[in-house]
Enzyme design. Structure first.
Site, short mmCIF file in Angstrom:
data_model
loop_
_atom_site.label_atom_id
_atom_site.label_comp_id
_atom_site.label_asym_id
_atom_site.label_seq_id
_atom_site.Cartn_x
_atom_site.Cartn_y
_atom_site.Cartn_z
N ALA A 61 0.84 -1.20 0.00
CA ALA A 61 0.00 0.00 0.00
C ALA A 61 0.87 1.25 0.00
CB ALA A 61 -0.92 0.00 1.22
N GLY A 102 0.57 -5.71 -0.21
CA GLY A 102 -0.23 -5.71 -1.43
C GLY A 102 0.57 -6.01 -2.67
#
Length: 699
Positions: A61, A102
Site C-alpha cells: 500500500a 499488497g
C-alpha cells in the site's frame, strides 16, 4: 502516471513506477489496470510482464494514502488483482528487491512469478494490527503450504526469494547472470516467450491446500499464537483466516478474509500500531530543516566517560561500524568500562547472536585514552559524565579547546539546560543534546535536544546518525527534563502521593503493568537507580521550592536503597535474579511516613492508580506541546513508546488520551484535583481548548 507501459516484441511490460517502493496508490492502480486493458486489446501482445522500477517490485500500500478514502477508491487493489487474474493472456510478476504486502498479493494474482535471488518476500500487515486483505491469506497457502503461510503471515517477517524457490510460489528464481532489475526483465521476457502459448492458464485460486489432519495442526497453532500474541488480536485472526483456505471454498475464504480485515482495522490495537508506524516516520521530519539539508560526515566518534552510559553509547557507534575513542580520567575507570563492553559482547556471542569475527571487529573499533588530545580529530564527541552542570562545564570548555572545527559537541544530559552547556563553548552552533536511554546499547529512543543556536546541519546530521545507530530520533526543545523526563517527573510525583495515601509499591506497579507498561514506576526507579532521581530532586528543591514532592523516595535513599545496583531499592533483589521481592521494612517506612505527615491511609483502586499516573503524563505533555518543546503530539508518543515502556497497543499517552476522549480526561482530572495536592492537576490550557472544541491532540 505511476505505471509505465511498453511493448517489447510480443510482450507487454507494465512497470510500477511510484518511488521509493512502488506503493500501490490510486494512480498506480489506475495506470496498471489501463495497461492490462491495452495489452488485452492488442492482438500482437501474447503475454504481460509486471515489474517494479527502481529499488522494489512493490512494498504494498502507498503509505501516503493510508487511512484515506483513496486507499479503497476504485480501481481498488482487489479490482486490480481481479483484472490480472481474469486476463486471457498469461501474466508474469517479475520480482526483485522488495515484494511485500499488497505487492505480493498482486504477484499472487498473476499466472506466474519469477524473481531474482535476494528479494525480500513478506506479508507484514500483522505489524500494523491487520491481516492481508487482498487475497494473501487465501492464495499464499495454496503456493507455499499451510504451515509456511501461517508462519509468514503471523510473523510478518521477510523471507528471501531463494528460500522459497522450491515452493510453487516461484516458477523460477534467477541466479547466475542475473544481478539487476534489467537482467531480471530480460530473463522475464524469455520466460514469457516460453509460456505465452500454454493453456489453460494456471490460476492460484484453483489450487487446493492439502494438509493431512489440518484440524489438529490448526488448533495447536491457535493455542501457541494466542499465548504469544498478548493483547494483540491480529495474529490469532491471521491463523483463523489462513485456516479458511483449507476449510472453505476460495471465494468464501476471500469473503471471510475481507470481513476480518475490516473488523481489525477498527480495533484500538490496530489504530495504535498504525499511529506508531506513522509517528516514527514523522519524528524525523523537522519543518524548518529541509530533507536535502547537507549533513556532516561522521567517520569517527569520541565518548567522554566509560561508565554505564558511556560504554553503552560507545557500543551503538561500533555496532554501526564507526570507530570510537573512549576517554576517562582514571586508568582504572577506563579499564573497567572497556571490560564491561567486552563482557556485554561476549554474552551476546554466547547467545549465538554475534560471531567471533564480528566480536573481534567491534572490539577492534574501540580505543581508550586518558588524554583529550587523542579525541581532537573525532567528527562527533558525546559527553556522558555525571549529571551536574559544573562537571559539564569543565568538560565542554575542554572540548571547545581541543576539538577540530566542525566537530559536533553532544551532551548526553537527561535534564540540564543545553543552551547553558552550549554557552561554555565558542561554537554553540555545533552543540546538541543527545539523550540516550539506559541501557544505551538496547533502548531504541534517542532524544535529540535542539538548542537555540544548534545549526540546521548539526540537527540534520544527528537525525541521520540516529537512523544509522538504529535509534528512533525525536527532536525536543530545551527545558528541564526535555520531553520524556519532564513528563515522568509528574508521573513520579503522583506515584509518591499514592504511597502516602494508601498504596504500596507492588500495588502501584501491578496496576500499571496490567494496563500494559513494561514496568511500574517503582521497578523502573530501582532499575535506573533511585540515587539519580534523588540527586535531581535535590536540585529542584532549590530551584523550584513551590513544587511539592512526596518524601518517601528520599527516605528510601537515606536507607541506602538505591535499586538493583545495590541489591535493594523499593524491592529486594537477589544475585543473578532481577525479580523484585517486596521488602517489609520499606513498606513499614511508607506506612509510618503517612502517619507522620497526618495522612489517613485509604484503599485506592487500580483504576485511580492508572488514571492518575497516565493523565499526569498527558497533562504535562499538553504543556510541552503548547510551549513548542515537542513539535507534534505523535513525537511525545514516540518518546514514551520507545523510551519509557508505554504499551504499544495503546499508542502512547497522547494517542491514548484521544482514544479516551479529552473531555473524559478533564473530568477525571477535576475529580482528582479535589483530593490532596490538587494544584498538581491544574489543566494545561491546550488540553482545555481541545476538549472544548471536541478535538484530540492528533486531530
Amino acid at each position: 502516471m505511476s505505471a509505465d507501459y511498453v511493448v517489447n516484441g510480443s510482450v507487454a511490460v507494465i512497470t510500477l513506477n511510484n518511488p521509493p517502493v512502488n506503493g500501490l496508490g490510486l494512480a498506480t492502480r489506475t495506470a496498471a489496470v489501463e495497461g492490462l486493458r491495452r495489452a488485452q486489446a492488442d492482438a500482437a501482445v501474447t503475454a504481460i510482464v509486471i515489474v517494479g522500477a527502481g529499488k522494489a517490485f512493490s512494498g504494498g500500500a502507498d503509505i501516503k494514502e493510508f487511512n484515506s478514502p483513496k486507499a479503497l477508491a476504485e480501481p481498488s487493489l482487489h479490482t486490480l488483482i481481479r483484472v490480472v487474474e481474469e486476463s486471457h493472456k498469461p501474466t508474469i510478476a517479475a520480482i526483485h528487491s522488495v515484494c511485500m504486502g499488497g505487492g505480493l498479493e498482486l504477484a499472487l494474482g498473476c499466472n506466474y512469478r519469477v524473481a531474482l535471488r535476494g528479494a525480500q518476500i513478506a506479508l507484514p500487515e500483522v505489524k500494523l494490527g491487520l491481516l492481508p486483505g487482498a487475497g494473501g491469506t487465501q492464495r499464499l497457502p495454496r503456493l507455499v503450504g499451510l504451515e509456511m503461510a501461517i508462519n509468514m503471515i503471523v510473523s510478518g517477517t521477510p523471507v528471501l526469494s531463494e528460500n522459497l524457490a522450491k515452493t510453487a510460489l516461484f516458477d523460477d528464481v534467477f541466479d547466475e547472470g542475473a544481478q539487476s532489475s534489467a537482467d531480471l526483465l530480460a530473463c522475464a521476457l524469455t520466460f514469457a516467450g516460453k509460456v505465452a502459448a500454454i493453456r489453460p492458464l494456471p490460476k492460484v485460486r484453483e489450487r487446493k491446500v492439502d494438509y493431512p489432519n489440518h484440524e489438529a495442526f490448526l488448533q495447536f497453532t491457535r493455542n501457541t499464537v494466542k499465548a504469544m500474541s498478548g493483547p494483540f488480536p491480529a495474529p490469532l485472526e491471521c491463523v483463523d483466516t489462513v485456516a479458511a483456505s483449507v476449510t472453505r471454498t476460495f471465494d468464501d475464504g476471500l469473503k471471510f478474509e475481507r470481513e476480518r480485515f475490516f473488523h481489525l482495522i477498527q480495533t484500538p490495537e490496530s489504530k495504535s500500531l498504525r499511529h506508531a508506524f506513522f509517528a516514527e516516520r514523522l519524528a524525523s521530519k523537522v519543518p524548518d530543516v529541509p530533507a536535502d539539508t547537507p549533513t556532516r560526515a561522521i567517520r569517527q566518534a569520541a565518548i567522554i566517560g566509560a561508565g554505564t552510559m558511556g560504554g553503552g553509547i560507545a557500543m551503538n557507534f561500533v555496532n554501526a561500524g564507526i570507530p570510537v575513542v573512549l576517554l576517562e580520567t582514571q586508568q582504572e575507570a577506563l579499564d573497567k568500562g572497556i571490560a564491561t563492553i567486552r563482557k556485554n559482547y561476549e554474552n551476546t556471542m554466547k547467545k549465538g547472536k554475534l560471531t567471533q569475527e564480528k566480536f573481534d571487529q567491534r572490539i577492534g573499533l574501540i580505543r581508550g585514552t586518558l588524554s583529550y588530545d587523542d579525541i581532537a580529530q573525532a567528527d562527533i564527541v558525546v559527553e556522558a559524565v555525571f549529571e551536574d552542570m559544573n562537571v559539564k562545564e569543565t568538560v565542554f570548555r575542554q572540548l571547545d579547546a581541543v576539538m577540530k572545527p566542525g566537530a559536533i559537541l553532544a551532551s548526553n544530559t537527561s535534564t540540564l539546560d543545553v543552551d547553558q552547556i552550549a554557552g561554555f563553548t565558542s561554537r554553540p552552533q555545533d552543540v546538541v543534546g543527545t539523550h540516550f536511554f539506559s541501557p544505551a546499547n538496547v533502548m531504541k529512543l534517542l532524544e535529540i535536544v535542539r538548542g537555540k543556536a544548534t545549526s540546521k546541519d548539526v540537527l540534520a546530521t544527528t537525525l541521520a546518525l540516529s537512523k544509522k545507530l538504529k535509534k528512533t530520533g525525536v527532536v525536543s526543545g530545551v527545558c528541564d527534563g526535555f520531553i520524556g523526563n519532564r513528563m515522568i517527573e509528574q508521573y513520579s510525583r503522583q506515584a509518591g502521593f499514592l504511597l502516602e495515601e494508601g498504596c504500596l509499591p507492588e500495588q502501584v506497579d501491578a496496576a500499571v503493568e496490567k494496563f500494559g507498561f513494561a514496568m511500574g514506576p517503582f521497578r523502573m526507579g530501582d532499575l535506573a537507580g533511585n540515587d539519580i532521581g534523588w540527586y535531581i530532586r535535590k536540585r529542584r528543591y532549590l530551584e523550584r521550592p513551590e513544587i511539592v514532592y512526596s518524601k518517601t523516595a528520599d527516605l528510601l535513599c537515606e536507607m541506602g536503597r538505591f535499586g538493583q545496583k545495590t541489591g535493594a531499592g523499593w524491592y529486594d533483589y537477589k544475585p543473578g535474579d532481577r525479580k523484585a521481592y517486596a521488602n517489609p521494612a520499606v513498606n513499614q517506612m511508607i506506612v509510618e511516613h503517612s502517619a507522620n505527615i497526618g495522612v489517613e491511609r485509604r484503599t485506592v483502586s487500580d483504576q485511580e492508580i492508572v488514571e492518575r499516573l497516565v493523565y499526569s503524563l498527558v497533562n504535562e505533555g499538553a504543556r510541552i506541546l503548547d510551549e513548542g518543546i515537542a513539535m507534534r503530539a505523535s513525537d511525545i508518543d514516540m518518546v514514551y513508546l520507545t523510551g519509557y515502556g508505554f504499551p504499544l497497543f495503546r499508542g502512547g499517552p497522547m494517542f491514548y488520551a484521544d482514544t479516551v476522549g479529552l473531555f473524559n480526561v478533564l473530568m477525571a482530572m477535576e475529580k482528582y484535583a479535589k483530593g490532596r495536592h490538587g494544584d498538581a492537576w491544574a489543566p494545561a490550557p491546550l488540553l482545555v481548548r481541545l476538549a472544548a472544541e471536541g478535538k484530540g491532540f492528533n486531530s
